[in-house]
Design a protein around this motif. Sequence first.
Motif, PDB file in Angstrom:
ATOM      1  N   PHE A   1      10.642  55.110 -70.321  1.00 49.05           N
ATOM      2  CA  PHE A   1       9.327  54.561 -70.198  1.00 49.05           C
ATOM      3  C   PHE A   1       9.625  53.176 -70.093  1.00 49.05           C
ATOM      4  O   PHE A   1       8.547  52.369 -69.228  1.00 49.05           O
ATOM      5  N   GLU A   2      10.359  52.284 -70.943  1.00 47.50           N
ATOM      6  CA  GLU A   2      10.547  50.831 -70.679  1.00 47.50           C
ATOM      7  C   GLU A   2      11.076  50.554 -69.198  1.00 47.50           C
ATOM      8  O   GLU A   2      10.781  49.733 -68.566  1.00 47.50           O
ATOM      9  N   GLN A   3      12.043  51.402 -68.790  1.00 50.71           N
ATOM     10  CA  GLN A   3      12.599  51.203 -67.407  1.00 50.71           C
ATOM     11  C   GLN A   3      11.510  51.653 -66.324  1.00 50.71           C
ATOM     12  O   GLN A   3      11.457  50.747 -65.579  1.00 50.71           O
ATOM     13  N   ARG A   4      10.676  52.568 -66.748  1.00 48.25           N
ATOM     14  CA  ARG A   4       9.695  53.010 -65.506  1.00 48.25           C
ATOM     15  C   ARG A   4       8.689  51.829 -65.579  1.00 48.25           C
ATOM     16  O   ARG A   4       8.625  51.370 -64.567  1.00 48.25           O
ATOM     17  N   ALA A   5       8.319  51.192 -66.649  1.00 43.40           N
ATOM     18  CA  ALA A   5       7.300  50.036 -66.707  1.00 43.40           C
ATOM     19  C   ALA A   5       8.103  48.775 -66.091  1.00 43.40           C
ATOM     20  O   ALA A   5       7.125  48.271 -65.240  1.00 43.40           O
ATOM     21  N   ARG A   6       9.134  48.666 -66.233  1.00 45.12           N
ATOM     22  CA  ARG A   6       9.777  47.514 -65.877  1.00 45.12           C
ATOM     23  C   ARG A   6       9.867  47.562 -64.132  1.00 45.12           C
ATOM     24  O   ARG A   6       9.356  46.667 -63.582  1.00 45.12           O
ATOM     25  N   ALA A   7      10.148  48.737 -63.819  1.00 46.43           N
ATOM     26  CA  ALA A   7      10.125  48.852 -62.107  1.00 46.43           C
ATOM     27  C   ALA A   7       8.804  48.748 -61.485  1.00 46.43           C
ATOM     28  O   ALA A   7       8.667  48.145 -60.629  1.00 46.43           O
ATOM     29  N   GLU A   8       7.765  49.411 -62.331  1.00 39.92           N
ATOM     30  CA  GLU A   8       6.466  49.228 -61.702  1.00 39.92           C
ATOM     31  C   GLU A   8       6.164  47.845 -61.817  1.00 39.92           C
ATOM     32  O   GLU A   8       5.145  47.364 -60.697  1.00 39.92           O
ATOM     33  N   LEU A   9       6.397  47.132 -62.759  1.00 38.43           N
ATOM     34  CA  LEU A   9       5.822  45.726 -63.053  1.00 38.43           C
ATOM     35  C   LEU A   9       6.494  44.852 -61.878  1.00 38.43           C
ATOM     36  O   LEU A   9       5.850  43.891 -61.283  1.00 38.43           O
ATOM     37  N   GLU A  10       7.822  45.271 -61.878  1.00 37.27           N
ATOM     38  CA  GLU A  10       8.638  44.251 -60.677  1.00 37.27           C
ATOM     39  C   GLU A  10       8.061  44.575 -59.157  1.00 37.27           C
ATOM     40  O   GLU A  10       8.033  43.723 -58.400  1.00 37.27           O
ATOM     41  N   ARG A  11       7.511  45.742 -59.044  1.00 36.13           N
ATOM     42  CA  ARG A  11       7.095  46.208 -57.638  1.00 36.13           C
ATOM     43  C   ARG A  11       5.514  45.494 -57.631  1.00 36.13           C
ATOM     44  O   ARG A  11       5.211  45.302 -56.455  1.00 36.13           O
ATOM     45  N   ALA A  12       5.117  45.023 -58.569  1.00 35.22           N
ATOM     46  CA  ALA A  12       3.866  44.501 -58.680  1.00 35.22           C
ATOM     47  C   ALA A  12       3.946  42.987 -58.476  1.00 35.22           C
ATOM     48  O   ALA A  12       3.035  41.951 -58.448  1.00 35.22           O
ATOM     49  N   GLY A  13       5.214  42.530 -58.518  1.00 35.06           N
ATOM     50  CA  GLY A  13       5.676  41.012 -58.254  1.00 35.06           C
ATOM     51  C   GLY A  13       5.912  40.268 -59.487  1.00 35.06           C
ATOM     52  O   GLY A  13       6.088  39.246 -59.370  1.00 35.06           O
ATOM     53  N   LEU A  14       6.060  40.952 -60.710  1.00 35.16           N
ATOM     54  CA  LEU A  14       6.632  40.251 -61.879  1.00 35.16           C
ATOM     55  C   LEU A  14       8.177  40.228 -61.758  1.00 35.16           C
ATOM     56  O   LEU A  14       8.781  41.278 -61.267  1.00 35.16           O
ATOM     57  N   ALA A  15       8.939  39.279 -62.417  1.00 39.70           N
ATOM     58  CA  ALA A  15      10.232  39.003 -62.558  1.00 39.70           C
ATOM     59  C   ALA A  15      10.384  39.333 -63.967  1.00 39.70           C
ATOM     60  O   ALA A  15       9.957  38.797 -64.857  1.00 39.70           O
ATOM     61  N   CYS A  16      11.599  39.983 -64.079  1.00 38.82           N
ATOM     62  CA  CYS A  16      11.867  40.261 -65.662  1.00 38.82           C
ATOM     63  C   CYS A  16      12.898  39.162 -66.189  1.00 38.82           C
ATOM     64  O   CYS A  16      13.867  38.837 -65.425  1.00 38.82           O
ATOM     65  N   LEU A  17      12.512  38.770 -67.406  1.00 37.03           N
ATOM     66  CA  LEU A  17      13.447  37.672 -67.945  1.00 37.03           C
ATOM     67  C   LEU A  17      14.021  38.075 -69.078  1.00 37.03           C
ATOM     68  O   LEU A  17      15.056  37.503 -69.465  1.00 37.03           O
ATOM     69  N   ALA A  18      13.711  39.174 -69.820  1.00 37.57           N
ATOM     70  CA  ALA A  18      14.288  39.806 -70.839  1.00 37.57           C
ATOM     71  C   ALA A  18      13.925  41.161 -71.075  1.00 37.57           C
ATOM     72  O   ALA A  18      12.792  41.432 -70.729  1.00 37.57           O
ATOM     73  N   ALA A  19      14.727  42.069 -71.623  1.00 33.59           N
ATOM     74  CA  ALA A  19      14.250  43.436 -71.992  1.00 33.59           C
ATOM     75  C   ALA A  19      14.868  43.554 -73.426  1.00 33.59           C
ATOM     76  O   ALA A  19      15.970  43.017 -73.660  1.00 33.59           O
ATOM     77  N   ASN A  20      14.071  44.230 -74.236  1.00 33.32           N
ATOM     78  CA  ASN A  20      14.589  44.613 -75.671  1.00 33.32           C
ATOM     79  C   ASN A  20      15.135  43.264 -76.398  1.00 33.32           C
ATOM     80  O   ASN A  20      16.215  43.490 -77.187  1.00 33.32           O
ATOM     81  N   TYR A  21      14.229  42.430 -76.286  1.00 33.75           N
ATOM     82  CA  TYR A  21      14.642  41.074 -76.876  1.00 33.75           C
ATOM     83  C   TYR A  21      14.238  41.287 -78.476  1.00 33.75           C
ATOM     84  O   TYR A  21      13.016  41.514 -78.827  1.00 33.75           O
ATOM     85  N   THR A  22      15.177  41.258 -79.367  1.00 38.20           N
ATOM     86  CA  THR A  22      15.158  41.426 -80.723  1.00 38.20           C
ATOM     87  C   THR A  22      15.194  40.144 -81.448  1.00 38.20           C
ATOM     88  O   THR A  22      15.829  39.373 -81.552  1.00 38.20           O
ATOM     89  N   THR A  23      14.241  40.361 -82.480  1.00 37.38           N
ATOM     90  CA  THR A  23      14.077  39.154 -83.338  1.00 37.38           C
ATOM     91  C   THR A  23      13.766  39.514 -84.690  1.00 37.38           C
ATOM     92  O   THR A  23      13.671  41.007 -84.883  1.00 37.38           O
ATOM     93  N   ARG A  24      13.900  38.861 -85.790  1.00 36.71           N
ATOM     94  CA  ARG A  24      13.538  39.329 -87.169  1.00 36.71           C
ATOM     95  C   ARG A  24      12.190  40.019 -87.528  1.00 36.71           C
ATOM     96  O   ARG A  24      12.009  40.647 -88.385  1.00 36.71           O
ATOM     97  N   HIS A  25      11.194  39.569 -86.391  1.00 35.88           N
ATOM     98  CA  HIS A  25       9.706  40.365 -86.451  1.00 35.88           C
ATOM     99  C   HIS A  25       9.637  41.481 -85.764  1.00 35.88           C
ATOM    100  O   HIS A  25       8.622  41.969 -85.936  1.00 35.88           O
TER     101      HIS A  25
END
Length: 118
Positions: A8-32
Motif C-alpha cells: 500500500f505504501e508503494q501504491r500510495a507513492r505511485a498515486e501521489l507521483e501521478r498527482a505531481g508530488l515528488a518522493c524525497l524519502a520512503a520508510n524514513y526511520t527515526t527514534r520516534h
Amino acid sequence: MRAAGDVFEQRARAELERAGLACLAANYTTRHGELDLVMREKQTIVFVEVRYRKSATHGDAAASVTPTKQAKLILAAQQWLAAHPQHAKLVCRFDVVSYDGPVGAISQQWLRGAFEAA
C-alpha cells in the motif's frame, strides 16, 4: 502485515507521483517512529502516513492515525527536517492516504492536511 503495508505504501507513492508530488524519502526511520513517505508538492514538504484496514470493525484506516500517532509523526518529521536543512524553511503538511476494505473492493482516500503540528 508488513508486506501488506509495503504494497500500500508503494501504491500510495505511485498515486501521489501521478498527482505531481515528488518522493524525497520512503520508510524514513527515526527514534520516534517511521515516516512512510516524504514528498514534495511545489514549495510544500508533505509527510504522508499510509494506512490499510481490511475491516472497519475498529474504525476506518484514517481513524487509526490517533493523536498519539500524530505526535510521533510530528517528532519524526522534525528529525527529518533537522537532517535535511535545505527543506526546513518550506511549508510542511501532514497527509494520510488510507485504504479500506477487502482485496477487490478497496476504497482509497487521500486526506490532505489530515492534521497539523501544534
